[in-house]
Write a protein that holds these residues in place. Structure first.
Motif, PDB file in Angstrom:
ATOM      1  N   ARG A   1       1.970   4.281  -2.817  1.00 37.36           N
ATOM      2  CA  ARG A   1       1.303   4.786  -1.623  1.00 37.36           C
ATOM      3  C   ARG A   1       0.930   3.633  -0.875  1.00 37.36           C
ATOM      4  NH1 ARG A   1      -0.932   9.459  -0.497  1.00 37.36           N
ATOM      5  NH2 ARG A   1      -0.566  10.081  -2.794  1.00 37.36           N
ATOM      6  N   GLU A   2       0.666   2.441  -1.787  1.00 39.64           N
ATOM      7  CA  GLU A   2       0.066   1.435  -0.889  1.00 39.64           C
ATOM      8  C   GLU A   2       1.292   0.884  -0.039  1.00 39.64           C
ATOM      9  OE1 GLU A   2      -1.813  -1.277  -3.502  1.00 39.64           O
ATOM     10  OE2 GLU A   2      -3.431  -0.248  -3.761  1.00 39.64           O
TER      11      GLU A   2
ATOM     12  N   GLU B   1      -0.038  -2.776  -7.500  1.00 35.85           N
ATOM     13  CA  GLU B   1       0.735  -2.293  -6.299  1.00 35.85           C
ATOM     14  C   GLU B   1       1.235  -0.900  -6.729  1.00 35.85           C
ATOM     15  OE1 GLU B   1       4.951  -3.679  -4.342  1.00 35.85           O
ATOM     16  OE2 GLU B   1       4.186  -4.818  -5.902  1.00 35.85           O
TER      17      GLU B   1
ATOM     18  N   LEU C   1       3.706   2.371   1.023  1.00 35.76           N
ATOM     19  CA  LEU C   1       4.094   3.114   2.041  1.00 35.76           C
ATOM     20  C   LEU C   1       2.974   2.934   3.283  1.00 35.76           C
ATOM     21  CD1 LEU C   1       5.591   6.509   0.467  1.00 35.76           C
ATOM     22  CD2 LEU C   1       6.857   4.447   1.344  1.00 35.76           C
ATOM     23  N   ASN C   2       2.023   2.633   3.112  1.00 35.47           N
ATOM     24  CA  ASN C   2       0.907   2.693   4.057  1.00 35.47           C
ATOM     25  C   ASN C   2       0.813   1.281   4.773  1.00 35.47           C
ATOM     26  OD1 ASN C   2      -0.024   5.135   3.401  1.00 35.47           O
ATOM     27  ND2 ASN C   2      -1.457   4.436   2.190  1.00 35.47           N
ATOM     28  N   ASP C   3       1.716   0.377   4.161  1.00 37.36           N
ATOM     29  CA  ASP C   3       1.785  -1.004   4.733  1.00 37.36           C
ATOM     30  C   ASP C   3       2.737  -0.891   5.741  1.00 37.36           C
ATOM     31  OD1 ASP C   3       1.587  -3.680   5.057  1.00 37.36           O
ATOM     32  OD2 ASP C   3       2.691  -4.299   3.254  1.00 37.36           O
ATOM     33  N   LYS C   4       1.985  -1.161   7.029  1.00 35.24           N
ATOM     34  CA  LYS C   4       2.726  -0.878   8.302  1.00 35.24           C
ATOM     35  C   LYS C   4       2.928  -2.422   8.889  1.00 35.24           C
ATOM     36  CE  LYS C   4       2.730   3.377   7.849  1.00 35.24           C
ATOM     37  NZ  LYS C   4       3.683   4.029   7.473  1.00 35.24           N
TER      38      LYS C   4
END
Length: 735
Positions: free
Chosen positions: A549-550, A546, A552-555
């Motif tokens: 960036r991952e 984790e 924040l990219n999780d929508k």
């Protein structure tokens, strides 16, 4: 002639026929058998009389000569004689059946000649069986192995009983030869293994035969002595009583263990054996009582001569029973020894009191040694008899006591009544613990499970619930429960129960965790209420793999919120609803924001009291006498109220929103006038801008800046927050 290196079962021979012509026959053919009569074997004589010895020697000589002749035959002729001569098989079978075994001391040869002849027969028989078990004598003389196995099996040349007898008779000194011989038989014919399995099952039936014989014998003897008591004297003259009690003490426990340990395919057979053994034990006890009664007690009750002799004989029998603990307790339970001693004390007052006390103590010791407890009724009786035996105040006249007892009948030999305990063949299992007062403590835990397991091993068809009730009824005495179930003598309350009744389910107390209260109860990580927890969502420290960036990219959270705000995507200014249609058909509601604002500002419903308008009424005022403060302040407040009322009236008359700048000027003027009347010094205006940068700031400017920083959030967002709360309460914003 036979061809070389061809199995005997495939050879052909050419011989002259009875008519003189030559014919070709198989090597194994009945016509090639020699006519010779083998006589059966008879064991050596026991008495050793000359005539019997001479007869045995002549008979044994015939057998020895015939077997030696048989062993001298060639390979093909030997097997023709073995397979097709029935007299030979009868001779060999008779020797295996009647030949003396090593433990038969009574059948040992009585003379050297008999011993030599017996050894000759023994050797000839062994060599004959050894040759019969060999399928290959040489390179030229042999059988096909499969055909050899079929010949010995189909013609019963060997079977399991014969093989067992061969081991017993010839095993000593010939173990290796016998091992090779038997190994070859089982190797060439595996069907003998199946016969062995069936034979082992029949060996178990010997236990059944023993118990059936015991049950039949004890029942027959008991019935005979009960019907014809005069025969008791004959039985006593052969020491039948001591032999019977000794067998009861040593043989019955072994038979009980054998029944328990055997694995019966048919459980009903095991129950039947146990029932028969129990019946046999009860009959043996009753037979002993019959013998004692008719040979010792009856003469005393009838007042015969030499009563002292009969009493002494009875006491002697009871003394001989003391080492037989198992038998003595079973006998005392059915026929209390204290009752018989009481009869003797009343009929024959000169009996040694020390001896009777010793006997009663020996009976009590027998109960303790076997781990059983005498029934309470018998305990009270024995204690009373023991105390009576120690008292010296007795009726000296024995005649009156004897005459009074002569008319009374002895204790009958009868079947136990329903619910009455009969020990018989019960196994000594587990005995419940008792307190000093004799009360039985409830058996629980592992001890109770052990009792249930022992009973269910014998009676597997019964339910644990039924067995628990039986154990409670009989004070957790497992042997008494087994006996009463097998003899169908249960108490009435138990006889009505379902024998397959299961064990009651134990109600578990609620766990302490069930009573806890926590904000996390029932969530996805509540391990106390969930059997499975998604461990992929549980980790310690930073989750592996984790990063920011991952994250924040999780929508995914955006997709979850789309459904909630879907209803706010489309804005429709106006929807025309046809007459007769409902607004719900267009997914509309009756919500009107302007109407709600108007509704909140007007006091709707206040005009309904008796048709009089509450708005026209004079507002409530506090009486002047109740007001606080000086008169000038009150007048100023009244003047201010009148000015506010005048401004409100002007607003109501104009029905138009006035200029905010005008309203602020009026308010500032009123505030300045009021402060002037009160002598209040107005605060100086704050100056947070100060001088240009780089020229320094005054102390007042710095104070104003600090004050603004401290109070800037006190009122700035008040209206905005209150209006947001208002809309949320009306459902306009999802909570």
């Amino acid at each position: 002639m036979a061809c070389a290196r061809v199995p005997l079962d495939e050879q052909q021979v050419t011989e002259p026929s009875p008519l003189g012509k030559e014919r070709t026959l198989p090597a194994l053919h009945p016509d090639r058998t020699e006519e010779r009569c083998f006589v059966p074997y008879k064991p050596p004589p026991e008495d050793g009389s000359p005539a019997d010895v001479e007869e045995f020697l002549e008979h044994a000589r015939f057998i020895t000569e015939d077997l030696e002749w048989l062993l001298a035959l060639p390979h093909d002729k030997f097997w023709c004689q073995v397979v097709f001569d029935e007299s030979l098989q009868r001779c060999l079978d008779s020797y295996l059946r009647h030949a003396p075994r090593g433990l038969d001391l009574s059948t040992l040869p009585s003379s050297p000649a008999v011993a030599d002849m017996q050894r000759s027969i023994h050797k000839a028989v062994f060599l004959t069986f050894l040759r019969m078990a060999t399928h290959k004598e040489s390179k030229e003389h042999f059988f096909t192995p499969a055909v050899f196995g079929e010949i010995i099996y189909e013609n019963f040349l060997f079977d399991i009983p014969k093989i067992l007898d061969l081991c017993v008779l010839f095993g000593k000194g010939n173990g290796q030869l016998l091992h090779k011989m038997i190994e070859n038989i089982f190797t060439q014919q595996p069907s003998y293994y199946n016969d062995l399995d069936e034979t082992v099952a029949t060996v178990l039936q010997e236990l059944l035969d023993i118990i059936l014989y015991l049950c039949d014998s004890t029942t027959t003897i008991n019935a005979f002595l009960d019907i014809f008591p005069a025969a008791c004297t004959s039985f006593q003259s052969h020491s039948f009583l001591s032999s019977l009690t000794s067998f009861y003490e040593t043989g019955v426990p072994d038979l009980e263990k054998a029944i328990r340990k055997r694995n019966f395919d048919d459980k009903s057979l095991q129950e039947d054996l146990w029932k028969r053994l129990s019946h046999s034990c009860r009959k043996m006890v009753e037979t002993v009582h019959l013998l004692l009664h008719h040979t010792c007690l009856q003469p005393i009750l009838e007042g015969r001569e030499n009563m002292q002799t009969f009493a002494e004989e009875l006491l002697q029998y009871f003394t001989s029973f003391l080492p037989e603990k198992r038998f003595l307790t079973d006998y005392d339970e059915q026929f209390p020894v204290a009752d018989d001693i009481s009869l003797l004390q009343q009929a024959v007052p000169v009996i040694d009191e020390t001896r009777t006390s010793y006997l009663l103590q020996g009976v009590e010791s027998a109960w303790d040694s076997v781990g059983r407890r005498k029934p309470q009724s018998q305990t009270r009786t024995s204690q009373a008899q023991a105390s009576a035996s120690l008292s010296a105040n007795r009726e000296p006249a024995a005649g009156a006591a004897a005459s009074s007892l002569a008319g009374s009948k002895p204790q009958e030999v009868r079947e136990p009544a329903e619910g009455e305990s009969t020990r018989g063949a019960e196994a000594m299992l587990d005995v419940p613990q008792r307190g000093n007062n004799g009360a039985v403590y409830p058996v629980i835990g592992a001890e109770l499970e052990s009792l249930l397991s022992c009973i269910r091993d014998l009676l597997p068809d019964l339910g644990e619930g039924f067995l628990l009730e039986c154990l409670k009824e009989y004070n957790y005495n497992s042997e008494l429960v087994i006996n009463n179930i097998l003899e169908d003598r249960l108490a009435p309350n138990l006889a009505k129960l379902d024998r397959a009744m299961p064990r009651p389910v134990k109600e578990e107390l609620p766990a302490v965790l069930n009573n806890r209260s926590n904000v996390f109860d029932g969530d996805e990580f509540d391990v106390f209420r969930r059997e499975q927890v998604d461990m992929s969502r549980v980790w310690k420290g930073r989750r592996k793999g984790e990063n920011v960036r991952e994250m924040l990219n999780d929508k995914r959270h955006i997709a979850e919120q789309k459904a909630r705000y879907h209803t706010y995507e489309t804005v429709v200014d106006e929807v025309i609803v046809e007459p007769g249609e409902s607004a719900t058909a267009y997914e509309l509601d009756d919500y009107d924001d302007e109407y709600d604002d108007t509704y909140d500002m007007n006091q709707v419903g206040a005009n309904d009291l008796d048709g009089d308008s509450l708005l026209t009424r004079r507002p409530f005022t506090v009486p002047q006498v109740l007001r606080k403060g000086n008169k000038e302040e009150d007048e100023e407040d009244d003047q201010d109220d009148q000015e506010e009322d005048a401004s409100k009236s002007a607003v109501n008359r104009d029905q138009f929103v006035q200029d905010p700048a005008v309203l602020r000027e009026r308010a500032e003027a009123r505030r300045a006038a009021m402060q002037q009347r009160k002598g209040f010094r107005p605060e100086r205006s704050s100056n947070v801008a100060g001088r240009p940068k780089g020229q320094g700031q005054t102390t007042e400017t710095l104070q104003d800046r600090r004050k603004k920083e401290t109070n800037k959030s006190r009122v700035a967002n008040h209206n905005r927050r209150s209006m947001a709360d208002r809309k949320r309460n009306k459902g306009m914003i999802p909570s």
